[in-house]
Design an enzyme around this catalytic site. Structure first.
Site, PDB file in Angstrom:
ATOM      1  N   ASN A 150       7.035  -1.417 -18.964  1.00 60.65           N
ATOM      2  CA  ASN A 150       6.956  -1.732 -17.526  1.00 60.65           C
ATOM      3  C   ASN A 150       5.467  -2.022 -17.093  1.00 60.65           C
ATOM      4  O   ASN A 150       4.793  -0.967 -16.791  1.00 60.65           O
ATOM      5  CB  ASN A 150       7.342  -0.368 -16.869  1.00 60.65           C
ATOM      6  CG  ASN A 150       7.554  -0.590 -15.293  1.00 60.65           C
ATOM      7  OD1 ASN A 150       6.794  -1.538 -14.732  1.00 60.65           O
ATOM      8  ND2 ASN A 150       7.936   0.292 -14.596  1.00 60.65           N
ATOM      9  N   TYR A 175      -1.237   1.527 -12.208  1.00 62.31           N
ATOM     10  CA  TYR A 175      -2.000   3.037 -12.709  1.00 62.31           C
ATOM     11  C   TYR A 175      -3.423   2.821 -13.377  1.00 62.31           C
ATOM     12  O   TYR A 175      -4.340   3.388 -12.897  1.00 62.31           O
ATOM     13  CB  TYR A 175      -1.023   3.984 -13.522  1.00 62.31           C
ATOM     14  CG  TYR A 175       0.227   4.382 -12.702  1.00 62.31           C
ATOM     15  CD1 TYR A 175       0.412   4.990 -11.819  1.00 62.31           C
ATOM     16  CD2 TYR A 175       1.633   4.115 -13.560  1.00 62.31           C
ATOM     17  CE1 TYR A 175       1.482   5.350 -11.050  1.00 62.31           C
ATOM     18  CE2 TYR A 175       2.703   4.250 -12.861  1.00 62.31           C
ATOM     19  CZ  TYR A 175       2.599   4.774 -11.447  1.00 62.31           C
ATOM     20  OH  TYR A 175       4.027   5.218 -11.278  1.00 62.31           O
ATOM     21  N   GLY A 232       0.808  -1.041  -0.097  1.00 64.04           N
ATOM     22  CA  GLY A 232      -0.006  -0.061  -0.052  1.00 64.04           C
ATOM     23  C   GLY A 232       0.890   1.170  -0.045  1.00 64.04           C
ATOM     24  O   GLY A 232       0.213   2.525  -0.052  1.00 64.04           O
TER      25      GLY A 232
END
Length: 196
Positions: free
Chosen positions: A155, A162, A103
């Protein structure tokens, strides 16, 4: 795991510099890093800083085998969109490998977005500070309307991270390319400027 996210201080620049190099090694570009911790001190902690930075810190009982308690950072700066207005660009988001999946990356990115999100959503009883939404404002003091970043095409773990948080892939969606002038090409371009 317990951790805290706080604004970086000048004294953190050696740790930030260390992690910038770790990120560059991961991205297969360690030879591209030219900034030193002195550069970071000058550029981030002067009267008119070029960037802002948050760091993630763990308690001593969770420090790395090398003794580090600073285990992640988010470095960002403000830009302007002629279409949308004030924006923030997150140059780097990095968490040391042993601390990923706990997190910390989400915490860093959410802190970049949090102040503006609270500005728009603090009256919402369903507000959850652990969720980043792309429609939120970023940085209420600057009243930014979006958070932007770039990711290397190979990546996939970062890109997936994201996207899972709600980011849009503008290369895929709108066809934008991220371009750069540097070194000799920047010097050549600068020489074409009209004389005063």
């Amino acid at each position: 795991m317990h951790f805290k996210v706080r604004a970086a201080a000048k004294e953190d620049c050696k740790d930030i510099s260390r992690m910038i190099m770790e990120l560059a090694v991961y991205e297969n570009m360690p030879d591209q890093v030219k900034t030193s911790h002195e550069d970071l001190e000058r550029d981030g902690f002067s009267p008119n800083p070029f960037y802002e930075c948050l760091i993630a810190e763990v308690p001593d009982e969770h420090k790395t085998k090398d003794g580090y308690t600073v285990v992640g950072y988010a470095l960002y700066f403000y830009t302007y969109s002629t279409w949308k207005g004030r924006s923030v660009y997150m140059e780097d988001l990095y968490v040391m490998p042993d601390f990923r999946g706990k997190g910390i990356g989400t915490g860093l990115m959410a802190k970049v977005a949090q102040v503006g999100f609270m500005f728009h959503c603090m009256a919402d009883p369903n507000w959850n500070s652990s969720i980043y939404l792309p429609c939120s404002l970023v940085g209420v003091e600057k009243q930014c309307v979006r958070l932007q970043l770039s990711v290397l095409d190979w990546n996939k773990p970062s890109l997936d991270f994201y996207i899972a948080k709600g980011a849009e892939d503008l290369t895929a969606k709108e066809g934008w390319h991220f371009l750069r002038f540097h070194g000799q090409t920047l010097d050549t371009l600068a020489k074409e400027a009209p004389k005063d």
